[in-house]
Structure formats: C-alpha cells, structure tokens
Design a protein around this motif. Structure first.
Motif, mmCIF file in Angstrom:
data_model
loop_
_atom_site.group_PDB
_atom_site.id
_atom_site.type_symbol
_atom_site.label_atom_id
_atom_site.label_comp_id
_atom_site.label_asym_id
_atom_site.label_seq_id
_atom_site.Cartn_x
_atom_site.Cartn_y
_atom_site.Cartn_z
ATOM 1 N N SER A 1 0.753 -1.200 -0.048
ATOM 2 C CA SER A 1 0.159 0.099 0.146
ATOM 3 C C SER A 1 1.045 1.197 -0.103
ATOM 4 C CB SER A 1 -0.944 0.249 1.320
ATOM 5 O OG SER A 1 -1.829 -0.945 1.209
ATOM 6 N N LEU A 2 1.841 1.189 0.921
ATOM 7 C CA LEU A 2 2.757 2.535 0.807
ATOM 8 C C LEU A 2 3.412 2.582 -0.478
ATOM 9 C CD1 LEU A 2 3.994 2.403 4.386
ATOM 10 C CD2 LEU A 2 2.365 3.527 3.619
ATOM 11 N N ASN A 3 3.808 1.398 -0.879
ATOM 12 C CA ASN A 3 4.597 1.556 -2.222
ATOM 13 C C ASN A 3 3.873 1.941 -3.438
ATOM 14 O OD1 ASN A 3 5.008 0.226 -5.114
ATOM 15 N ND2 ASN A 3 6.782 -1.003 -4.038
ATOM 16 N N ARG A 4 2.492 1.368 -3.459
ATOM 17 C CA ARG A 4 1.509 1.776 -4.485
ATOM 18 C C ARG A 4 1.148 3.145 -4.423
ATOM 19 N NH1 ARG A 4 -3.981 -1.426 -4.790
ATOM 20 N NH2 ARG A 4 -2.540 -3.316 -4.980
ATOM 21 N N TYR A 5 0.970 3.984 -3.302
ATOM 22 C CA TYR A 5 0.458 5.062 -3.221
ATOM 23 C C TYR A 5 1.546 6.126 -3.443
ATOM 24 C CZ TYR A 5 -4.397 3.792 -2.778
ATOM 25 O OH TYR A 5 -5.606 3.349 -2.967
ATOM 26 N N TRP A 6 2.613 5.729 -3.120
ATOM 27 C CA TRP A 6 3.795 6.432 -3.088
ATOM 28 C C TRP A 6 4.142 6.791 -4.848
ATOM 29 C CZ3 TRP A 6 8.634 6.566 -5.310
ATOM 30 C CH2 TRP A 6 9.744 7.707 -4.734
ATOM 31 N N TYR A 7 4.232 5.482 -5.186
ATOM 32 C CA TYR A 7 4.668 5.981 -6.828
ATOM 33 C C TYR A 7 3.588 6.529 -7.380
ATOM 34 C CZ TYR A 7 8.818 3.119 -6.757
ATOM 35 O OH TYR A 7 9.993 2.511 -6.580
ATOM 36 N N LEU A 8 2.159 6.309 -7.087
ATOM 37 C CA LEU A 8 1.019 7.070 -7.830
ATOM 38 C C LEU A 8 1.155 8.788 -7.345
ATOM 39 C CD1 LEU A 8 -1.611 6.822 -9.507
ATOM 40 C CD2 LEU A 8 -2.567 6.897 -7.188
ATOM 41 N N LEU A 9 1.258 8.901 -6.152
ATOM 42 C CA LEU A 9 1.429 10.340 -5.819
ATOM 43 C C LEU A 9 2.768 11.097 -6.483
ATOM 44 C CD1 LEU A 9 0.985 10.112 -1.952
ATOM 45 C CD2 LEU A 9 -0.485 11.173 -3.806
ATOM 46 N N ARG A 10 4.036 10.287 -6.633
ATOM 47 C CA ARG A 10 4.894 10.683 -7.429
ATOM 48 C C ARG A 10 4.885 11.134 -8.908
ATOM 49 N NH1 ARG A 10 9.031 7.794 -9.907
ATOM 50 N NH2 ARG A 10 11.261 8.668 -10.195
ATOM 51 N N ALA A 11 4.095 10.114 -9.470
ATOM 52 C CA ALA A 11 3.811 10.013 -10.762
ATOM 53 C C ALA A 11 3.015 11.121 -11.095
ATOM 54 C CB ALA A 11 3.294 8.767 -11.499
ATOM 55 N N TYR A 12 1.608 11.591 -10.537
ATOM 56 C CA TYR A 12 0.795 12.638 -10.604
ATOM 57 C C TYR A 12 1.556 14.015 -10.462
ATOM 58 C CZ TYR A 12 -3.338 9.625 -11.267
ATOM 59 O OH TYR A 12 -4.358 8.521 -11.577
ATOM 60 N N SER A 13 2.123 14.079 -9.229
ATOM 61 C CA SER A 13 2.755 15.206 -8.801
ATOM 62 C C SER A 13 3.886 15.732 -9.771
ATOM 63 C CB SER A 13 3.377 15.157 -7.583
ATOM 64 O OG SER A 13 4.510 14.287 -7.192
ATOM 65 N N THR A 14 4.578 14.779 -10.610
ATOM 66 C CA THR A 14 5.687 15.017 -11.361
ATOM 67 C C THR A 14 4.911 15.737 -12.848
ATOM 68 O OG1 THR A 14 7.032 13.188 -10.740
ATOM 69 C CG2 THR A 14 7.507 14.324 -13.012
ATOM 70 N N ALA A 15 3.977 14.877 -13.202
ATOM 71 C CA ALA A 15 3.176 15.326 -14.455
ATOM 72 C C ALA A 15 2.397 16.593 -14.414
ATOM 73 C CB ALA A 15 2.302 14.170 -14.841
ATOM 74 N N LEU A 16 1.571 16.713 -13.424
ATOM 75 C CA LEU A 16 1.190 18.003 -13.068
ATOM 76 C C LEU A 16 1.943 19.219 -12.531
ATOM 77 C CD1 LEU A 16 -1.721 16.697 -10.462
ATOM 78 C CD2 LEU A 16 -2.094 17.621 -12.780
#
Length: 189
Positions: A74-89
């Motif tokens: 869970s920590l892995n999944r959401y960390w990578y998702l937050l990272r990906a979205y924040s980079t693109a945004l």
C-alpha cells in the motif's frame, strides 16, 4: 499494518546493530523516535504544499518517504502514484499550454507506450494510462484547466489515503516502542 511495522522495526534494529548492544539500542531508539515525531510533520507539509499549488515542492518532499516503499504494498503503490501524478502536474502547471501538454503526452508515451498492455494487469499502469489517455484528448485551454483541476483533486484524495496508511504505520510503531522495555543488566560480583 502491524506486520509491516514489525518488519520495518526489525530491519532498522538490525541495521543499527553494533558490538555494543547499548549503543545499538540507543541508535535504534533515537531513529524510531525521529520517525514517529517527524513523519506527521512532513505529512502536514505535503498537504500544505498541495493546497498551495506548490506541486514541485510536494514532489521534492515526497522523496523523504521513499524508504517506506519496501515495507508495504500500500505504501509502495500510493507513493509511486503520488510521485507520478505530481511530476506530470508540476510540468503541466509550469508550462501551462495545450501545446506543451501534447509534448508531455508524447514524452510519456515514448517512455511508457510499450507498457499499454499492462493496464489490465496492474493497478498502477491502469492509473497511468487513464491519466495519459485523458491528457491526449486535451485540445483547448479550458480543457487543460479542467484536467489540471481534476488531477489536483485526485492527487489530494490519494494523499489522504496514503496519509492514513502512514499514520496507521506510525501509530503501530509507537505501540511497539512503548512495549519495548529496557533490558536490565545484572551487575557482576
């Protein structure tokens, strides 16, 4: 989350192990105290960066949590998702034009295009391609504004989920630390 926290605790206690057990215990105790104290502060700071629209600062601070991805899916999944979205945004907000949004889509498609088939197999890939498919459809400035607003909201909602996982982890770590009693050493005669 208790199993995750125990795994984390055991890993770091082992990494601090020295010949002198009292030094090892002191180092581990200080490390866990720092994690327990500083993590909620950093989480609040993440939230404030997001609310203020400072997505680049959000992304930078998020790297402080990378070491946790090894301990929980869970920590892995959401960390990578937050990272990906924040980079693109962050890139979309900085360049803020439909032309640059198209360039960003092309850049990501060049990197991840061959992984499109994984969208049906992996949660993260599904999220990535939902984002990219919507990004590809942007043709007007108002659509870009709507897209950015939508994904800032998505980022905020996913941060709340991530924070809940981390706070459960921190609460469990506090409980484990409270249960740990110092070992009394016998005096030799």
């Amino acid at each position: 989350m208790k199993k995750v926290t125990l795994s984390f605790k055991n890993y770091f206690e082992e990494s601090f192990s020295k010949k002198d057990q009292s030094v090892s215990e002191k180092l581990a105790k200080e490390f866990f105290a720092d994690v327990i104290y500083h993590t909620p502060i950093k989480l609040e700071l993440l939230d404030s960066h997001l609310k203020a629209g400072r997505i680049d600062y959000f992304y930078q601070l998020l790297s402080d949590f990378k070491y946790l991805v090894e301990f929980s899916d869970s920590l892995n999944r959401y960390w990578y998702l937050l990272r990906a979205y924040s980079t693109a945004l962050s890139k979309l907000i900085a360049d803020h034009s439909v032309k640059d949004a198209k360039k960003l889509y092309s850049h990501y498609f060049e990197i991840y295009g061959d992984r499109r088939m994984l969208r049906k197999e992996h949660w993260f890939e599904k999220k990535r391609w939902e984002f990219l498919d919507e990004l590809q459809l942007i043709n007007r400035e108002d659509e870009l504004e709507g897209f950015i607003s939508k994904y800032l909201q998505v980022l905020s909602e996913n941060l709340k989920i991530y924070v809940s996982f981390i706070m459960d982890f921190i609460n469990d770590l506090e409980k484990l630390q409270a249960l740990q009693k110092p070992v009394k050493q016998l005096k030799s005669a």
